[in-house]
Design a protein around this motif. Structure first.
Motif, PDB file in Angstrom:
ATOM      1  N   GLN A   1      12.383  -0.005  11.673  1.00  0.00           N
ATOM      2  CA  GLN A   1      13.229   0.382  12.853  1.00  0.00           C
ATOM      3  C   GLN A   1      12.317   0.172  14.213  1.00  0.00           C
ATOM      4  O   GLN A   1      12.906  -0.588  15.156  1.00  0.00           O
ATOM      5  CB  GLN A   1      13.889   1.815  12.896  1.00  0.00           C
ATOM      6  CG  GLN A   1      14.646   2.092  14.083  1.00  0.00           C
ATOM      7  CD  GLN A   1      15.944   1.302  13.761  1.00  0.00           C
ATOM      8  OE1 GLN A   1      16.634   1.468  12.734  1.00  0.00           O
ATOM      9  NE2 GLN A   1      16.665   0.772  15.132  1.00  0.00           N
ATOM     10  N   GLU A   2      11.149   0.602  14.134  1.00  0.00           N
ATOM     11  CA  GLU A   2      10.191   0.642  15.354  1.00  0.00           C
ATOM     12  C   GLU A   2       9.882  -0.654  15.318  1.00  0.00           C
ATOM     13  O   GLU A   2       9.676  -1.299  16.522  1.00  0.00           O
ATOM     14  CB  GLU A   2       9.183   1.573  15.182  1.00  0.00           C
ATOM     15  CG  GLU A   2       9.441   3.154  15.219  1.00  0.00           C
ATOM     16  CD  GLU A   2       8.406   3.939  14.852  1.00  0.00           C
ATOM     17  OE1 GLU A   2       7.266   3.419  14.439  1.00  0.00           O
ATOM     18  OE2 GLU A   2       8.564   5.109  14.900  1.00  0.00           O
ATOM     19  N   ARG A   3       9.447  -1.482  14.310  1.00  0.00           N
ATOM     20  CA  ARG A   3       8.886  -2.788  14.306  1.00  0.00           C
ATOM     21  C   ARG A   3       9.708  -3.648  14.305  1.00  0.00           C
ATOM     22  O   ARG A   3       9.466  -5.069  14.519  1.00  0.00           O
ATOM     23  CB  ARG A   3       7.586  -3.022  13.263  1.00  0.00           C
ATOM     24  CG  ARG A   3       6.504  -1.983  13.653  1.00  0.00           C
ATOM     25  CD  ARG A   3       5.321  -2.236  12.737  1.00  0.00           C
ATOM     26  NE  ARG A   3       4.103  -1.604  13.184  1.00  0.00           N
ATOM     27  CZ  ARG A   3       3.113  -2.209  13.890  1.00  0.00           C
ATOM     28  NH1 ARG A   3       3.453  -3.572  14.346  1.00  0.00           N
ATOM     29  NH2 ARG A   3       2.204  -1.874  14.465  1.00  0.00           N
ATOM     30  N   GLY A   4      10.944  -3.668  13.978  1.00  0.00           N
ATOM     31  CA  GLY A   4      12.001  -4.532  13.841  1.00  0.00           C
ATOM     32  C   GLY A   4      12.148  -5.428  12.704  1.00  0.00           C
ATOM     33  O   GLY A   4      12.125  -6.810  12.721  1.00  0.00           O
ATOM     34  N   ARG A   5      11.471  -5.218  11.648  1.00  0.00           N
ATOM     35  CA  ARG A   5      11.409  -5.938  10.345  1.00  0.00           C
ATOM     36  C   ARG A   5      11.536  -4.937   9.295  1.00  0.00           C
ATOM     37  O   ARG A   5      10.901  -4.132   9.126  1.00  0.00           O
ATOM     38  CB  ARG A   5      10.227  -6.841  10.196  1.00  0.00           C
ATOM     39  CG  ARG A   5       8.607  -6.090  10.066  1.00  0.00           C
ATOM     40  CD  ARG A   5       7.891  -6.951  10.330  1.00  0.00           C
ATOM     41  NE  ARG A   5       6.489  -6.449  10.351  1.00  0.00           N
ATOM     42  CZ  ARG A   5       5.569  -6.317   9.309  1.00  0.00           C
ATOM     43  NH1 ARG A   5       6.254  -6.277   7.993  1.00  0.00           N
ATOM     44  NH2 ARG A   5       4.495  -5.664   9.158  1.00  0.00           N
ATOM     45  N   PRO A   6      11.856  -5.379   8.046  1.00  0.00           N
ATOM     46  CA  PRO A   6      12.115  -4.496   6.836  1.00  0.00           C
ATOM     47  C   PRO A   6      10.769  -4.320   6.101  1.00  0.00           C
ATOM     48  O   PRO A   6       9.775  -5.238   6.233  1.00  0.00           O
ATOM     49  CB  PRO A   6      12.827  -5.477   5.974  1.00  0.00           C
ATOM     50  CG  PRO A   6      12.828  -6.923   6.257  1.00  0.00           C
ATOM     51  CD  PRO A   6      12.294  -6.719   7.779  1.00  0.00           C
ATOM     52  N   TYR A   7      10.364  -3.337   5.675  1.00  0.00           N
ATOM     53  CA  TYR A   7       9.194  -2.889   4.754  1.00  0.00           C
ATOM     54  C   TYR A   7       9.705  -2.600   3.263  1.00  0.00           C
ATOM     55  O   TYR A   7      10.761  -2.012   2.879  1.00  0.00           O
ATOM     56  CB  TYR A   7       8.520  -1.779   5.027  1.00  0.00           C
ATOM     57  CG  TYR A   7       7.687  -1.972   6.286  1.00  0.00           C
ATOM     58  CD1 TYR A   7       6.278  -2.534   6.425  1.00  0.00           C
ATOM     59  CD2 TYR A   7       8.353  -2.041   7.714  1.00  0.00           C
ATOM     60  CE1 TYR A   7       5.663  -2.517   7.518  1.00  0.00           C
ATOM     61  CE2 TYR A   7       7.652  -2.224   8.846  1.00  0.00           C
ATOM     62  CZ  TYR A   7       6.439  -2.596   8.807  1.00  0.00           C
ATOM     63  OH  TYR A   7       5.442  -2.803   9.752  1.00  0.00           O
ATOM     64  N   TYR A   8       9.367  -3.125   2.298  1.00  0.00           N
ATOM     65  CA  TYR A   8       9.538  -3.276   0.884  1.00  0.00           C
ATOM     66  C   TYR A   8       8.934  -2.057   0.235  1.00  0.00           C
ATOM     67  O   TYR A   8       7.669  -1.961   0.327  1.00  0.00           O
ATOM     68  CB  TYR A   8       9.576  -4.731   0.238  1.00  0.00           C
ATOM     69  CG  TYR A   8      10.368  -5.609   1.048  1.00  0.00           C
ATOM     70  CD1 TYR A   8      11.710  -5.780   0.886  1.00  0.00           C
ATOM     71  CD2 TYR A   8       9.616  -6.600   1.996  1.00  0.00           C
ATOM     72  CE1 TYR A   8      12.474  -6.712   1.591  1.00  0.00           C
ATOM     73  CE2 TYR A   8      10.353  -7.305   2.649  1.00  0.00           C
ATOM     74  CZ  TYR A   8      11.748  -7.475   2.246  1.00  0.00           C
ATOM     75  OH  TYR A   8      12.502  -8.501   3.157  1.00  0.00           O
ATOM     76  N   LEU A   9       9.566  -1.540  -0.807  1.00  0.00           N
ATOM     77  CA  LEU A   9       8.958  -0.550  -1.714  1.00  0.00           C
ATOM     78  C   LEU A   9       8.869  -0.974  -3.196  1.00  0.00           C
ATOM     79  O   LEU A   9      10.054  -1.338  -3.833  1.00  0.00           O
ATOM     80  CB  LEU A   9       9.674   0.675  -1.527  1.00  0.00           C
ATOM     81  CG  LEU A   9       9.170   2.141  -2.591  1.00  0.00           C
ATOM     82  CD1 LEU A   9       7.601   2.083  -2.134  1.00  0.00           C
ATOM     83  CD2 LEU A   9       9.961   2.978  -2.252  1.00  0.00           C
ATOM     84  N   ILE A  10       7.638  -1.181  -4.001  1.00  0.00           N
ATOM     85  CA  ILE A  10       7.242  -1.723  -5.093  1.00  0.00           C
ATOM     86  C   ILE A  10       7.024  -0.430  -5.890  1.00  0.00           C
ATOM     87  O   ILE A  10       6.253   0.347  -5.419  1.00  0.00           O
ATOM     88  CB  ILE A  10       6.368  -2.770  -5.219  1.00  0.00           C
ATOM     89  CG1 ILE A  10       6.814  -3.978  -4.316  1.00  0.00           C
ATOM     90  CG2 ILE A  10       6.184  -3.090  -6.666  1.00  0.00           C
ATOM     91  CD1 ILE A  10       5.570  -5.050  -4.233  1.00  0.00           C
ATOM     92  N   VAL A  11       7.507  -0.084  -7.110  1.00  0.00           N
ATOM     93  CA  VAL A  11       7.158   0.880  -7.894  1.00  0.00           C
ATOM     94  C   VAL A  11       6.745   0.287  -9.236  1.00  0.00           C
ATOM     95  O   VAL A  11       7.470  -0.475 -10.014  1.00  0.00           O
ATOM     96  CB  VAL A  11       8.162   1.915  -7.932  1.00  0.00           C
ATOM     97  CG1 VAL A  11       8.298   2.660  -6.792  1.00  0.00           C
ATOM     98  CG2 VAL A  11       9.571   1.456  -8.614  1.00  0.00           C
ATOM     99  N   ARG A  12       5.480   0.578  -9.726  1.00  0.00           N
ATOM    100  CA  ARG A  12       5.057   0.472 -11.019  1.00  0.00           C
ATOM    101  C   ARG A  12       5.394   1.562 -12.058  1.00  0.00           C
ATOM    102  O   ARG A  12       5.132   2.735 -11.665  1.00  0.00           O
ATOM    103  CB  ARG A  12       3.480   0.152 -11.241  1.00  0.00           C
ATOM    104  CG  ARG A  12       3.064  -1.166 -10.593  1.00  0.00           C
ATOM    105  CD  ARG A  12       1.514  -1.403 -10.548  1.00  0.00           C
ATOM    106  NE  ARG A  12       1.590  -2.076 -12.254  1.00  0.00           N
ATOM    107  CZ  ARG A  12       0.780  -1.612 -13.078  1.00  0.00           C
ATOM    108  NH1 ARG A  12       0.277  -0.166 -13.006  1.00  0.00           N
ATOM    109  NH2 ARG A  12       0.548  -1.980 -14.292  1.00  0.00           N
TER     110      ARG A  12
END
Length: 556
Positions: free
Chosen positions: A255-266
């Motif tokens: 929200q702060e940076r205006g782009r999505p961040y993805y979550l990867i789980v092994r």
């Protein structure tokens, strides 16, 4: 690679459709389709996970800095679109000046085993060399996605915890309170203090690297036990709460940076084995907490990982499934059409051949993988690494390429691993039936025709002469004495107690009628006809070799 404008468009879409996190820390359940994805996942290409064990190469920090950047530069022009790097030497000693855990080399190495390396680490960190930031910045310059990777309960230190160089200060202070009894010394996530400690590391990584990262990976597979054995899903909500808090943190930064961040789980390879480790992966996927699932067998390459359930969930939720590929396997001899003892006389290795990698790729593409994570394939890549980049880039890259399909063998390991079909014991009273996964479609008339296909079975404890019946999908392909189809193995033993011993001989049978082979799971039945044996014949390996001749590789 996405342009900046594309990233901004995806960010806007992400923020418009993002769901709020509830006051209790867990996300509210989706009101519409439970499979609705919050963040469209871009094409991550081949993902390469570098454990960063040898991040510092010299006592001269400037040399270490140059080497880190050069290793990333070696990925330019390859199919690797996503680079993941472990943030520490294990879970608890990190490669930057951390306030949440311990800095790598925070104490002298009582064993002396890593003293020279830790001196390089201390020199580099003290001078401001940050391998994670350097890797992230160079990835951005090259147009490669970058993900720091956090190991959730790495237990490499556990057997000798008080003196191991990977042991952190948190463990030293609290191990009498917060560790499991079996396996001994592993952190026990039943305790809020342990969960808060690990979340503190994750949040610190996000805060520190948010400008260069595209998300974060939580590595639950290194190592996949968080609660007392046998407690299963009893404590799953505790780990789900942790995942939800990480998701909320990423959304806040996004929200702060205006782009999505993805979550990867092994995670473990199947829902069943995930449940053993209290990983409620299905919930994580359905509630939009994660973006990419990396199913991973522990330690070694799997040729027939049962990812079908995860793939089906991924199709309905928008979550991508990227199986993990390791540069380690059981010792296997090269496959040839007409083997002699000379072919089975040389030293073997646990590093998989490119033919084995192609077999694994073919199988996992067939089961529906969206892509692959190469795990412990280091940078800069060696010859096998560059070959692996190509093999796992696209199914079409396998066209007319020799490959070796194999039933994944078992070995002593944690009980959250799936039971393996082999090794298996064969007696006259008890035939055995096995399933071999083959991703190739031999019945498609539009596909190239291989020059040779053969079934190879590795055996031990053979009687003086061997007579067997071998059936493939209900059709007998060999019936009687092994004769010239049996080739003795004279390679020296590898001497590794945690791996299967080498076969004493291989039985290789031509599969002349390719129409017998199904794309998918194939049934192989073995019957011992005689002579009577003092003990069961051990089936150590079952493999299908597929060889091609290049019709264009000739001169006029």
């Amino acid at each position: 690679m996405m342009t900046g404008q594309t990233r901004m468009m995806l960010a806007s879409l992400c923020l418009l459709i993002g769901a709020a996190v509830g006051a209790g820390g867990l996300p509210a359940r989706a009101e519409t389709s439970p499979g609705a994805s919050r963040r469209p996942v871009p094409d991550l290409g081949v993902m390469l996970n570098d454990d960063g064990d040898w991040s510092f190469t010299s006592l001269d920090p400037e040399q270490s800095r140059r080497d880190i950047l050069a290793a990333i530069d070696a990925l330019a022009g390859t199919p690797v679109k996503t680079y993941l790097r472990c943030v520490g030497l294990g879970s608890d000693t990190l490669y930057y000046p951390t306030e949440a855990a311990s800095v790598a080399g925070w104490r002298d190495d009582p064993t002396g085993r890593l003293s020279d390396y830790l001196a390089k680490v201390r020199a580099g960190i003290a001078s401001g060399v940050d391998p994670i930031r350097l890797a992230g910045e160079r990835c951005k310059e090259l147009g490669i996605y970058f993900f720091p990777s956090v190991r959730m309960n790495d237990a490499h230190f556990a057997k000798t915890a008080p003196i191991h160089p990977l042991t952190g200060e948190f463990w030293m202070k609290h191990h009498e309170q917060y560790t499991l009894k079996s396996p001994k010394n592993w952190l026990n996530f039943q305790f809020q203090e342990v969960r808060d400690y690990r979340l503190g590391i994750i949040f610190e990584v996000i805060d520190r690297y948010q400008d260069v990262m595209d998300g974060i990976e939580l590595d639950f597979n290194r190592h996949p036990l968080f609660f007392p054995r046998g407690s299963g899903m009893t404590h799953a909500d505790l780990l789900t709460e942790m995942v939800a808090k990480v998701r909320a943190k990423l959304d806040e930064v996004g929200q702060e940076r205006g782009r999505p961040y993805y979550l990867i789980v092994r995670v473990n390879p199947t829902l069943e084995t995930c449940h053993y480790s209290a990983l409620d992966v299905e919930r994580w996927m359905r509630e939009g907490l994660v973006d990419v699932i990396v199913p991973a067998q522990l330690y070694d390459l799997s040729y027939d990982m049962r990812i079908e359930e995860l793939v089906r969930l991924g199709r309905s939720t928008g979550v991508k499934v990227y199986p993990a590929i390791y540069p380690r396997t059981e010792h296997v001899h090269a496959f040839v059409q007409s083997p002699s003892e000379a072919d089975y006389s040389g030293k073997t290795t646990h590093i998989p051949s490119v033919e084995l990698l192609r077999g694994a790729a073919s199988n996992l593409w067939h089961l529906g993988a969206d892509g692959f994570e190469l795990y412990n394939f280091r940078t800069p890549p060696g010859p096998l690494g560059y070959q692996a980049h190509r093999v796992f880039a696209d199914p079409a890259a396998l066209t007319m390429q020799d490959r070796l399909y194999m039933i994944t063998p078992g070995k002593p390991t944690l009980s959250n691993e799936e039971a393996k079909q082999i090794p298996a014991s064969l007696t006259q009273e008890q035939p055995i039936s096995l399933k071999l996964l083959v991703g190739e479609d031999f019945k498609n008339p539009d596909k190239p025709i291989p020059s040779y296909v053969g079934l190879r079975i590795g055996l031990r404890d053979l009687p003086s002469s061997l007579s067997v019946r071998v059936s493939l999908n209900g059709r007998v392909i060999h019936d009687g004495p092994a004769g010239k189809k049996l080739t003795r193995v004279t390679s020296p033993p590898h001497g590794l107690s945690w791996r299967l011993p080498l076969p004493e001989a291989y039985l290789q049978i031509d599969v002349e009628d390719r129409s017998l082979l199904e794309q998918g799971w194939n049934s192989i039945t073995l019957e011992l006809l005689g002579p009577p044996a003092d003990k069961p014949v051990q089936v150590q390996a079952v493999q299908l070799g597929v060889l091609y001749k290049n019709p264009f590789n000739r001169r006029l």
